[in-house]
Design an enzyme around this catalytic site. Structure first.
Site, mmCIF file in Angstrom:
data_model
loop_
_atom_site.group_PDB
_atom_site.id
_atom_site.type_symbol
_atom_site.label_atom_id
_atom_site.label_comp_id
_atom_site.label_asym_id
_atom_site.label_seq_id
_atom_site.Cartn_x
_atom_site.Cartn_y
_atom_site.Cartn_z
ATOM 1 N N GLU A 47 34.384 38.752 31.862
ATOM 2 C CA GLU A 47 35.509 38.539 32.790
ATOM 3 C C GLU A 47 36.204 39.892 32.907
ATOM 4 O OE1 GLU A 47 38.793 36.024 31.557
ATOM 5 O OE2 GLU A 47 39.716 36.128 33.533
ATOM 6 N N ASP A 121 43.254 42.987 41.170
ATOM 7 C CA ASP A 121 44.239 43.666 42.020
ATOM 8 C C ASP A 121 43.607 43.957 43.386
ATOM 9 O OD1 ASP A 121 46.125 43.814 39.939
ATOM 10 O OD2 ASP A 121 45.099 45.547 39.091
ATOM 11 N N LYS A 125 45.914 49.994 49.136
ATOM 12 C CA LYS A 125 45.755 51.330 49.729
ATOM 13 C C LYS A 125 44.543 52.085 49.184
ATOM 14 C CE LYS A 125 50.481 51.804 51.085
ATOM 15 N NZ LYS A 125 51.812 52.184 50.673
ATOM 16 N N ASP A 155 43.567 35.116 45.197
ATOM 17 C CA ASP A 155 44.583 34.622 46.133
ATOM 18 C C ASP A 155 44.623 35.516 47.377
ATOM 19 O OD1 ASP A 155 45.609 36.551 44.022
ATOM 20 O OD2 ASP A 155 46.971 36.872 45.711
ATOM 21 N N TYR A 203 47.851 34.498 36.806
ATOM 22 C CA TYR A 203 48.107 34.935 38.190
ATOM 23 C C TYR A 203 47.790 33.836 39.194
ATOM 24 C CZ TYR A 203 49.694 39.606 37.304
ATOM 25 O OH TYR A 203 50.464 40.669 36.919
ATOM 26 N N GLU A 204 46.769 33.021 38.884
ATOM 27 C CA GLU A 204 46.475 31.910 39.806
ATOM 28 C C GLU A 204 47.687 30.982 39.901
ATOM 29 O OE1 GLU A 204 42.790 29.804 39.567
ATOM 30 O OE2 GLU A 204 43.573 28.150 40.743
#
Ligand SMILES: C[S@@+](CC[C@H](N)C(=O)[O-])C[C@H]1O[C@@H](n2cnc3c(N)ncnc32)[C@H](O)[C@@H]1O
Length: 222
Positions: A47, A121, A125, A155, A203-204
């Protein structure tokens, strides 16, 4: 730096399930994770960008006959998952604290069976820094077995669209994709798949609470 972070950094140094690696320093476990660390011959699943390691732990509980390694740079996040794995006496999960950029220094050719990218992430940019950019995919190619699967759960529309484009442009084989995972996890899908895709990371949970649809795809790169 906060006291709690320092305490966690010190703690993981003593955890038997956390390995810290420095770029440029020879890594003795490369090519022998199964023999030296796990002491079995079971498949290895990574992971990448594991954060607190919810997916590594969730999958490790589901698949006792596979070995899971969560990789992340942030020791204070790894600490959470590693501590829980120790408390549960889970022998099939480990954590590697390092930069994913140097992943080929820590695993040898064909050593890895599968890769999960969980809420990586989006790097708005810096497309080359995205974990599904061709720069990173070429690194994975060195360590993944032929037909090895890469899973992405995110997401981010930006990262998902980028990844689907990379799949198309580079002729990777897309095995499944959905722009709205939980809407598509209908009754017809078997329980095991539901459980696996339903594991929720830190984060989910954050992004689901904000109303974002969760996207998922899996693909092969050979
Ligand atoms: C948005 S967080 C997601 C964490 C976790 N997977 C989750 O879903 O809760 C992204 C994680 O990837 C890690 N990360 C990003 N780029 C990395 C790199 N190049 N090397 C190591 N870790 C990286 C960060 O430290 C961070 O913990």
């Amino acid at each position: 730096m906060g006291k709690d972070k320092l305490r966690r950094f010190a703690a993981i140094k003593l955890f038997e399930n956390v390995i810290e690696a420095e770029p440029g320093v020879a890594f003795s476990m490369k090519g022998s994770w199964k023999k030296t660390f796990f002491k079995n011959n079971n498949p290895i699943v990574l992971e990448l960008g594991c954060g607190k390691g919810e997916y590594s732990l969730g999958l490790a509980k589901h698949f006792p006959n596979k070995n899971f390694i969560g990789v992340d740079l942030k020791g204070n996040r790894i600490y959470i998952g590693a501590k829980e794995a120790l408390a549960l006496n889970m022998k099939n999960v480990a954590f590697l604290r390092t930069r994913i950029d140097f992943i080929t220094d820590y695993f040898s050719e064909n050593e890895v069976d599968e890769i999960w990218l969980t809420f990586s992430d989006p790097q708005k940019k810096k497309p080359r820094k995205r974990l599904t950019s061709s720069l990173f995919i070429e690194r994975y190619r060195h360590i993944l077995k032929p037909n090895g699967i890469i899973h992405l759960k995110t997401d981010s529309d930006l990262l998902f669209e980028f990844t689907l484009n990379e799949i198309k442009e580079n002729n990777y084989q897309c095995k499944e994709f959905t722009w709205d995972l939980y809407n598509d996890l209908t009754e017809n899908i078997d329980l095991s798949t539901k459980e696996i895709l339903g594991i929720k990371t830190h984060y989910e949970k954050l992004f689901t609470d904000l109303g974002f649809a969760i996207k998922y795809c899996k693909f092969q790169i050979n």
